[in-house]
Design an enzyme around this catalytic site. Structure first.
Site, PDB file in Angstrom:
ATOM      1  CG  ASN A   1      20.095 -57.908  54.362  1.00  0.00           C
ATOM      2  OD1 ASN A   1      19.080 -58.408  53.874  1.00  0.00           O
ATOM      3  ND2 ASN A   1      21.089 -57.473  53.614  1.00  0.00           N
TER       4      ASN A   1
ATOM      5  CG  HIS B   1      23.791 -53.563  50.702  1.00  0.00           C
ATOM      6  ND1 HIS B   1      22.906 -53.703  51.740  1.00  0.00           N
ATOM      7  CD2 HIS B   1      23.640 -54.678  49.938  1.00  0.00           C
ATOM      8  CE1 HIS B   1      22.252 -54.836  51.610  1.00  0.00           C
ATOM      9  NE2 HIS B   1      22.669 -55.441  50.530  1.00  0.00           N
TER      10      HIS B   1
ATOM     11  CD  GLU C   1      21.832 -50.792  54.314  1.00  0.00           C
ATOM     12  OE1 GLU C   1      22.030 -51.913  53.805  1.00  0.00           O
ATOM     13  OE2 GLU C   1      21.212 -50.639  55.382  1.00  0.00           O
TER      14      GLU C   1
ATOM     15  CB  SER D   1      23.901 -58.899  52.500  1.00  0.00           C
ATOM     16  OG  SER D   1      23.860 -59.160  51.133  1.00  0.00           O
TER      17      SER D   1
HETATM   18  N1  LIG Z   1      21.659 -61.806  45.927  1.00  0.00           N
HETATM   19  C1  LIG Z   1      21.158 -60.680  46.401  1.00  0.00           C
HETATM   20  O1  LIG Z   1      19.960 -60.388  46.301  1.00  0.00           O
HETATM   21  C2  LIG Z   1      22.081 -59.690  47.079  1.00  0.00           C
HETATM   22  C3  LIG Z   1      21.623 -58.395  47.338  1.00  0.00           C
HETATM   23  C4  LIG Z   1      22.492 -57.452  47.894  1.00  0.00           C
HETATM   24  C5  LIG Z   1      23.801 -57.837  48.215  1.00  0.00           C
HETATM   25  N2  LIG Z   1      24.227 -59.123  47.978  1.00  0.00           N
HETATM   26  C6  LIG Z   1      25.619 -59.462  48.307  1.00  0.00           C
HETATM   27  O2  LIG Z   1      26.380 -59.421  47.101  1.00  0.00           O
HETATM   28  C7  LIG Z   1      27.458 -60.383  47.176  1.00  0.00           C
HETATM   29  C8  LIG Z   1      27.361 -61.325  45.981  1.00  0.00           C
HETATM   30  O3  LIG Z   1      26.117 -62.006  46.027  1.00  0.00           O
HETATM   31  P1  LIG Z   1      25.519 -62.737  44.730  1.00  0.00           P
HETATM   32  O4  LIG Z   1      24.117 -63.086  45.073  1.00  0.00           O
HETATM   33  O5  LIG Z   1      25.825 -61.924  43.512  1.00  0.00           O
HETATM   34  O6  LIG Z   1      26.431 -64.069  44.715  1.00  0.00           O
HETATM   35  P2  LIG Z   1      26.643 -65.112  43.518  1.00  0.00           P
HETATM   36  O7  LIG Z   1      26.929 -66.421  44.171  1.00  0.00           O
HETATM   37  O8  LIG Z   1      25.545 -65.005  42.512  1.00  0.00           O
HETATM   38  O9  LIG Z   1      27.996 -64.574  42.786  1.00  0.00           O
HETATM   39  C9  LIG Z   1      29.255 -64.551  43.401  1.00  0.00           C
HETATM   40  C10 LIG Z   1      30.317 -64.638  42.289  1.00  0.00           C
HETATM   41  O10 LIG Z   1      31.617 -64.364  42.876  1.00  0.00           O
HETATM   42  C11 LIG Z   1      32.558 -65.239  42.256  1.00  0.00           C
HETATM   43  N3  LIG Z   1      33.713 -65.372  43.155  1.00  0.00           N
HETATM   44  C12 LIG Z   1      33.760 -66.040  44.327  1.00  0.00           C
HETATM   45  N4  LIG Z   1      34.976 -65.897  44.891  1.00  0.00           N
HETATM   46  C13 LIG Z   1      35.704 -65.108  44.057  1.00  0.00           C
HETATM   47  C14 LIG Z   1      37.029 -64.579  44.084  1.00  0.00           C
HETATM   48  N5  LIG Z   1      37.850 -64.853  45.107  1.00  0.00           N
HETATM   49  N6  LIG Z   1      37.456 -63.799  43.055  1.00  0.00           N
HETATM   50  C15 LIG Z   1      36.619 -63.515  42.028  1.00  0.00           C
HETATM   51  N7  LIG Z   1      35.347 -63.995  41.944  1.00  0.00           N
HETATM   52  C16 LIG Z   1      34.897 -64.773  42.943  1.00  0.00           C
HETATM   53  C17 LIG Z   1      31.802 -66.536  42.011  1.00  0.00           C
HETATM   54  O11 LIG Z   1      32.407 -67.284  40.973  1.00  0.00           O
HETATM   55  C18 LIG Z   1      30.404 -66.014  41.631  1.00  0.00           C
HETATM   56  O12 LIG Z   1      30.289 -65.855  40.219  1.00  0.00           O
HETATM   57  C19 LIG Z   1      27.324 -61.069  48.539  1.00  0.00           C
HETATM   58  O13 LIG Z   1      28.170 -60.415  49.446  1.00  0.00           O
HETATM   59  C20 LIG Z   1      25.850 -60.853  48.881  1.00  0.00           C
HETATM   60  O14 LIG Z   1      25.622 -60.871  50.273  1.00  0.00           O
HETATM   61  C21 LIG Z   1      23.407 -60.052  47.410  1.00  0.00           C
END
Ligand SMILES: NC(=O)c1ccc[n+]([C@@H]2O[C@H](COP(=O)([O-])OP(=O)(O)OC[C@H]3O[C@@H](n4cnc5c(N)ncnc54)[C@H](O)[C@@H]3O)[C@@H](O)[C@H]2O)c1
Length: 286
Positions: free
Chosen positions: A190, A140, A152, A119
């Site tokens: 963001n 993104h 994005e 993000s």
């Molecule tokens: N939540 C949102 O609305 C949103 C929107 C756009 C982008 N993002 C971005 O997407 C990314 C993920 O966000 P999310 O909300 O899905 O997070 P989340 O916490 O729901 O999921 C992250 C997952 O990654 C896994 N993980 C962590 N380290 C790992 C590794 N080394 N190897 C393999 N798996 C691993 C965890 O077990 C977890 O299941 C972030 O960079 C976030 O900024 C989030």
């Protein structure tokens, strides 16, 4: 280059949505998560969400079964070795992401593109952790991935025209609208959104109004489809805090300082919808 085989790293909120989207669009893919419980929950979410699409008649039961048949799961990054594209969607932490990019660089076939769903974190710095910064890019997606139109696309300093062109074409083939931006903290989405969410949280902390009132002002007064606090709960308050810290650190302007109430809520585990409670209460987690 043609992108067919995909690996998605992280089966959380975003990773399972990204896997769902690619599988529905005929891409064989491997969903990787180091936490086996998270991987199981991610697959359950995909099955449930595809089922909802069948119920709404936007896809058939056969299409659901075919999409599920295209998804393999793994607990280790080695499973990404043959991918044409890897989309990383793990925790919003630069050190952890850079480490995964370094490892993927040693595993993934030389033509493979390494994309991050970050993000806010610098694509240039993630690329610099690899020997292929020209094949590193930001992809993104927005939450929920199967529904939201925007991707994005973030060009790092060294991202090549070929990599950029392939990812833009891919996003279009997935039915999305790609918009290309340059690599500055928070990109466009963001950098504009988070100060608004942060200000709404300051309004709660200072007692300007109750969360529901703040959201109603922004929905009815500004024509936002969702109030900023509902949206923060939806994104995850830990994710919002991590993004604000990147904005503050990367741009150095105190206007991006995270609201102390946001820090308190994250420390207390009130992470939003995924925890069942944030600014609002939710009947079920996720
Ligand atoms: N939540 C949102 O609305 C949103 C929107 C756009 C982008 N993002 C971005 O997407 C990314 C993920 O966000 P999310 O909300 O899905 O997070 P989340 O916490 O729901 O999921 C992250 C997952 O990654 C896994 N993980 C962590 N380290 C790992 C590794 N080394 N190897 C393999 N798996 C691993 C965890 O077990 C977890 O299941 C972030 O960079 C976030 O900024 C989030």
């Amino acid at each position: 280059m043609t992108i067919r085989d995909v690996a998605v790293i992280g089966a959380g909120t975003m990773g399972n949505g990204i896997a769902h989207l690619f599988a529905l669009h005929d891409h064989p893919l491997t969903l990787v998560d180091s936490d086996s419980a998270a991987l199981r929950r991610g697959m359950e979410a995909i099955e449930r969400n595809l089922g909802r699409q069948v119920a709404k008649e936007s896809i058939t039961a056969e299409e659901r079964a075919a999409a599920l048949g295209r998804i393999a799961t793994a607990g280790d990054l080695d499973a990404a070795h043959a991918a044409d594209l890897v989309v990383e969607a793990i925790v919003e932490d630069e050190e952890v992401k850079a480490d995964v990019f370094r490892t993927l660089d040693a595993i993934v076939q030389p033509q493979g593109i390494l994309a991050s769903n970050t993000s806010s974190i610098s694509i240039t710095r993630l690329g610099a952790a690899t020997s292929r910064p020209d094949q590193t890019i930001g992809m993104h997606f927005m939450n929920p991935v199967p529904v939201m139109k925007l991707v994005e696309v973030i060009r790092g300093y060294e991202t090549s025209d070929e990599t950029h062109g392939a990812v833009v074409a891919l996003a279009e083939s997935l039915g999305k609208t790609p918009v290309t931006v340059n690599d500055y903290p928070g990109f466009v989405s963001n950098r504009v959104l988070m100060p608004m969410i942060n200000e709404a949280i300051f309004c709660v902390m200072e007692g300007v109004a109750e969360p529901a009132a703040i959201d109603t002002v922004m929905k009815l007064g500004m024509s936002h489809p969702m109030g900023p606090l509902t949206l923060a709960d939806f994104i995850g308050l830990d994710v919002c805090l991590a993004i604000l810290e990147v904005l503050q650190g990367g741009l150095g302007d105190p206007k991006y300082r995270p609201c102390p109430l946001l820090r308190q809520m994250v420390a207390a585990g009130r992470l939003g919808r995924k925890a069942g409670r944030g600014f609002f209460e939710y009947a079920e987690r996720g």
